[in-house]
Design an enzyme around this catalytic site. Structure first.
Site, mmCIF file in Angstrom:
data_model
loop_
_atom_site.group_PDB
_atom_site.id
_atom_site.type_symbol
_atom_site.label_atom_id
_atom_site.label_comp_id
_atom_site.label_asym_id
_atom_site.label_seq_id
_atom_site.Cartn_x
_atom_site.Cartn_y
_atom_site.Cartn_z
ATOM 1 N N CYS A 96 6.310 -4.316 16.087
ATOM 2 C CA CYS A 96 5.910 -3.367 17.129
ATOM 3 C C CYS A 96 4.485 -3.730 17.563
ATOM 4 O O CYS A 96 3.626 -4.021 16.725
ATOM 5 C CB CYS A 96 5.988 -1.941 16.605
ATOM 6 S SG CYS A 96 7.670 -1.502 16.118
ATOM 7 N N CYS A 116 -1.508 5.769 10.037
ATOM 8 C CA CYS A 116 -0.282 5.135 10.550
ATOM 9 C C CYS A 116 -0.589 3.792 11.190
ATOM 10 O O CYS A 116 -1.482 3.687 12.023
ATOM 11 C CB CYS A 116 0.360 5.992 11.619
ATOM 12 S SG CYS A 116 0.749 7.633 11.076
ATOM 13 N N CYS A 137 1.205 -2.105 15.899
ATOM 14 C CA CYS A 137 1.195 -1.831 14.453
ATOM 15 C C CYS A 137 0.671 -3.025 13.671
ATOM 16 O O CYS A 137 1.130 -4.148 13.850
ATOM 17 C CB CYS A 137 2.609 -1.490 13.986
ATOM 18 S SG CYS A 137 2.718 -1.180 12.205
ATOM 19 N N CYS A 147 3.226 8.746 0.967
ATOM 20 C CA CYS A 147 3.728 7.862 2.014
ATOM 21 C C CYS A 147 3.983 6.507 1.349
ATOM 22 O O CYS A 147 3.037 5.862 0.893
ATOM 23 C CB CYS A 147 2.676 7.750 3.117
ATOM 24 S SG CYS A 147 3.124 6.593 4.417
ATOM 25 N N GLU A 158 0.833 -1.199 0.000
ATOM 26 C CA GLU A 158 0.000 0.000 0.000
ATOM 27 C C GLU A 158 0.871 1.252 0.000
ATOM 28 O O GLU A 158 1.930 1.282 0.622
ATOM 29 C CB GLU A 158 -0.928 -0.009 1.223
ATOM 30 C CG GLU A 158 -1.975 -1.110 1.094
ATOM 31 C CD GLU A 158 -2.931 -1.207 2.270
ATOM 32 O OE1 GLU A 158 -4.097 -1.540 2.037
ATOM 33 O OE2 GLU A 158 -2.534 -0.967 3.419
ATOM 34 N N CYS A 203 6.644 -6.404 7.491
ATOM 35 C CA CYS A 203 7.689 -5.782 8.308
ATOM 36 C C CYS A 203 8.133 -6.793 9.356
ATOM 37 O O CYS A 203 7.319 -7.563 9.871
ATOM 38 C CB CYS A 203 7.150 -4.534 8.997
ATOM 39 S SG CYS A 203 8.409 -3.623 9.931
HETATM 40 N N1 SAH Z 1 9.066 1.133 10.258
HETATM 41 C C1 SAH Z 1 9.234 2.555 10.228
HETATM 42 C C2 SAH Z 1 8.338 3.213 9.210
HETATM 43 C C3 SAH Z 1 6.846 3.161 9.546
HETATM 44 S S1 SAH Z 1 6.358 4.764 9.959
HETATM 45 C C4 SAH Z 1 9.013 3.112 11.628
HETATM 46 O O1 SAH Z 1 8.534 2.388 12.477
HETATM 47 O O2 SAH Z 1 9.376 4.245 11.876
HETATM 48 C C5 SAH Z 1 4.809 4.522 10.657
HETATM 49 C C6 SAH Z 1 4.674 5.207 11.993
HETATM 50 O O3 SAH Z 1 3.377 4.931 12.511
HETATM 51 C C7 SAH Z 1 5.670 4.666 12.995
HETATM 52 O O4 SAH Z 1 6.085 5.674 13.866
HETATM 53 C C8 SAH Z 1 4.814 3.657 13.722
HETATM 54 O O5 SAH Z 1 5.332 3.332 14.973
HETATM 55 C C9 SAH Z 1 3.495 4.381 13.798
HETATM 56 N N2 SAH Z 1 2.377 3.484 14.086
HETATM 57 C C10 SAH Z 1 2.336 2.146 13.921
HETATM 58 N N3 SAH Z 1 1.142 1.659 14.309
HETATM 59 C C11 SAH Z 1 0.421 2.719 14.712
HETATM 60 C C12 SAH Z 1 -0.908 2.856 15.214
HETATM 61 N N4 SAH Z 1 -1.705 1.809 15.340
HETATM 62 N N5 SAH Z 1 -1.330 4.090 15.530
HETATM 63 C C13 SAH Z 1 -0.539 5.170 15.363
HETATM 64 N N6 SAH Z 1 0.713 5.101 14.890
HETATM 65 C C14 SAH Z 1 1.201 3.887 14.570
#
Ligand code: SAH
Length: 357
Positions: free
Chosen positions: A117, A336, A120, A106, A93, A113
């Site tokens: 985390c 995000c 996520c 984006c 996506e 991935c």
């Molecule tokens: N892997 C990289 C790039 C992804 S950026 C990174 O982690 O930085 C996407 C951003 O959205 C990251 O900061 C991630 O932690 C955040 N994110 C992931 N899941 C989310 C959620 N459910 N709600 C809000 N932010 C989230």
């Protein structure tokens, strides 16, 4: 057909060399860059300022691979999510976010991935594979073409699916191609790379000629808390990460962005805010608070707006630059941490519902 090299993932210098070894002048590489990257033309026959012989020679040597658009959904706020199919059938996506204040693409760096985390959705997919440089560049080309923006300015954030520093070489090559003055000429100042902090590659990034803006997914203020939320912290801890940030060459008037996802009753207390201030002491930092985008299967809740505002206020009172990220495109699951293309999404509506519940 698959042994023809993808011309859209060659740097200008590689293309110049290839032309030379085919017995053609190097300068055609610049014309090719314009056709492919600037004008989005991917059929050699349409490149009318190149001689017929060269065009047919190119067609036997090269192909130009472009991800296919499977689906395009636009949110009430104008955010548009593209589901793209790669050559091997994998899905990724990419998201267009209008006026933030700039127009922003984006884009993804991996299918899935590996970072897992805890909050996520992409992490739930696991890692399927790295994207190639051509597939990373291709997302930008497709979005620009679909949105009629090949001639417009836009920012790029590497904040889609995947961890860009876990696919370092492909990401950096893609950025060089995107930045080339004969192609889209996207300046590194308009690119932001977001990472959980894969330390050896963060150190490498610090020496790159094409240096994007840096965003660090911090999300926690103690080692224990971050070990749980961002598992790679067990390998590259918070302290080392912040030390690397202190050493990171930040341009004049610029700052490292620290992203902090806010999870109710987990990391959203006043005490967390105060610890965050202490941790970032001495770093040219700004903090971007991301109130959790909730989703089925994610075992956390979003804090109230009042809690988020209080947390932001504590940071601001102590001199930090702070912003609260507005969730864009939540109604189409483009926000995000909501990007997920597991095969479940291709299943029947009943199965899909089961996944969502
Ligand atoms: N892997 C990289 C790039 C992804 S950026 C990174 O982690 O930085 C996407 C951003 O959205 C990251 O900061 C991630 O932690 C955040 N994110 C992931 N899941 C989310 C959620 N459910 N709600 C809000 N932010 C989230």
């Amino acid at each position: 057909m698959f042994n023809r090299h993808d011309l859209a993932e060659m740097e200008l210098s590689e293309l110049e060399q290839a032309l030379e070894s085919m017995g053609h002048p190097r300068f055609h590489a610049r014309q090719l860059y314009q056709w492919v990257h600037k004008r989005g033309v991917t059929d050699f026959a349409g490149m009318t300022d190149l001689g017929r012989d060269l065009r047919s020679a190119l067609a036997t040597e090269f192909r130009i691979v472009t991800p296919g658009v499977v689906q395009r959904e636009t949110s009430r706020d104008g955010t548009t999510k593209f589901l793209l199919r790669l050559e091997d059938g994998q899905l990724i996506e990419s998201v267009f976010i209008p006026d933030t204040p700039a127009n922003t693409f984006c884009i993804s760096s991996q299918v899935g991935c590996a970072m897992k985390c805890g909050f996520c959705l992409t992490g739930k997919m696991g890692i399927i594979r790295n994207l190639t440089p051509g597939e990373i560049v291709g997302q930008v080309r497709v979005l620009a073409r679909e949105l009629g923006m090949l001639q417009s300015r836009f920012n790029i954030v590497l904040m889609g699916m995947g961890e860009p520093l876990h696919n370092y070489d492909a990401v950096m090559k893609a950025l060089r191609i995107l930045g080339d003055e004969h192609g889209l000429a996207v300046s590194p100042r308009r690119v932001t790379l977001s990472t959980v902090g894969v330390l050896p590659n963060l150190e490498r990034l610090a020496t790159e000629p094409f240096m994007p803006n840096l965003a660090i997914s911090l999300h926690a203020t103690t080692e224990d808390q971050r070990d749980l939320l961002v598992p790679i912290n067990r390998k590259y801890g918070l302290k080392e990460l912040l030390d690397a940030c202190r050493r990171f060459p930040v341009k004049r008037r610029e700052r490292i962005t620290f992203e902090y996802v806010m999870l109710k009753d987990v990391n959203d207390a006043d005490e967390d805010a105060r610890r965050l201030v202490r941790l970032l002491n001495g770093i040219k930092a700004k903090v971007n608070l991301l109130p959790l985008n909730e989703a089925a299967g994610i075992p956390y809740e979003r804090p109230s707006d009042a809690r988020v505002n209080r947390f932001a206020q504590i940071l601001a009172e102590r001199g930090l630059v702070v912003s609260v990220r507005k969730s864009r495109g939540r109604d189409i699951r483009a926000a995000c941490g909501q990007l997920i293309t597991e095969s479940a999404r291709e299943k029947s509506p009943a199965q899909r519902l089961a996944v969502l519940l």
